[in-house]
Motif scaffolding. Structure first.
Motif, PDB file in Angstrom:
ATOM      1  N   LEU A  22       0.871  -1.030   0.137  1.00 57.44           N
ATOM      2  CA  LEU A  22      -0.009  -0.005  -0.211  1.00 57.44           C
ATOM      3  C   LEU A  22       1.024   0.944  -0.018  1.00 57.44           C
ATOM      4  O   LEU A  22       1.833   1.245   0.843  1.00 57.44           O
ATOM      5  N   ARG A  24       0.795   5.392   0.368  1.00 61.92           N
ATOM      6  CA  ARG A  24      -0.226   6.590   0.946  1.00 61.92           C
ATOM      7  C   ARG A  24       0.586   7.831   0.816  1.00 61.92           C
ATOM      8  O   ARG A  24       1.549   8.313   1.733  1.00 61.92           O
ATOM      9  N   HIS A  28      -4.715   8.938   1.754  1.00 58.23           N
ATOM     10  CA  HIS A  28      -5.490   7.981   1.079  1.00 58.23           C
ATOM     11  C   HIS A  28      -4.554   6.674   0.669  1.00 58.23           C
ATOM     12  O   HIS A  28      -3.561   6.753  -0.022  1.00 58.23           O
ATOM     13  N   LYS A  29      -4.914   5.306   1.286  1.00 59.83           N
ATOM     14  CA  LYS A  29      -3.886   4.357   0.947  1.00 59.83           C
ATOM     15  C   LYS A  29      -4.489   3.974  -0.546  1.00 59.83           C
ATOM     16  O   LYS A  29      -5.597   3.684  -0.806  1.00 59.83           O
ATOM     17  N   TYR A  61       3.741   0.722   3.031  1.00 60.51           N
ATOM     18  CA  TYR A  61       3.361  -0.188   3.924  1.00 60.51           C
ATOM     19  C   TYR A  61       3.401  -1.551   3.235  1.00 60.51           C
ATOM     20  O   TYR A  61       2.922  -2.000   2.427  1.00 60.51           O
ATOM     21  N   THR A  72       6.151   0.259   8.002  1.00 60.13           N
ATOM     22  CA  THR A  72       5.960   1.478   7.224  1.00 60.13           C
ATOM     23  C   THR A  72       7.450   1.891   7.249  1.00 60.13           C
ATOM     24  O   THR A  72       7.911   2.214   8.172  1.00 60.13           O
TER      25      THR A  72
END
Length: 108
Positions: A22, A24, A28-29, A61, A72
């Motif tokens: 992910l 970000r 917003h992911k 992530y 992270t």
């Protein structure tokens, strides 16, 4: 300087892989795929619905096998291609970077 040394100016060798992560960039992911990884940064697929600029900050992530936790890392965009982007990890995350490599298992 030999041709081989000139061709590979990277400070850290890359480890190719394909893995879902992910990204970000702005709260917003977004889904992306990790394409390769080094101790200094990563190359990831360009997430849909985001047009990054060089220098843009983001968080990456990485799932580490524990569904409750992920590793992270903070970084910034160093290169934007047609379908991928380069990310340099921010300094002072050495422990997290080494934890990430340890979670990926032995290098191939």
């Amino acid at each position: 300087m030999s041709d081989e040394q000139h061709d590979d100016r990277r400070r850290y060798p890359r480890q190719p892989m394909v893995r879902t992560i992910l990204v970000r960039p702005n709260g917003h992911k977004l889904d992306a795929h990790l394409l390769d990884l080094s101790l200094g940064g990563a190359r990831v697929t360009l997430p849909q619905h985001w047009s990054p600029e060089n220098g843009a900050t983001l968080r990456l992530y990485f799932e580490n096998g524990d569904a409750e936790e992920s590793i992270t890392l903070r970084g910034h965009v160093t290169r934007v291609g047609l379908d991928d982007l380069g990310v340099e990890f921010d300094p002072a995350q050495e422990k997290d970077i080494h934890d990430l490599f340890a979670s990926l298992g032995p290098r191939q």
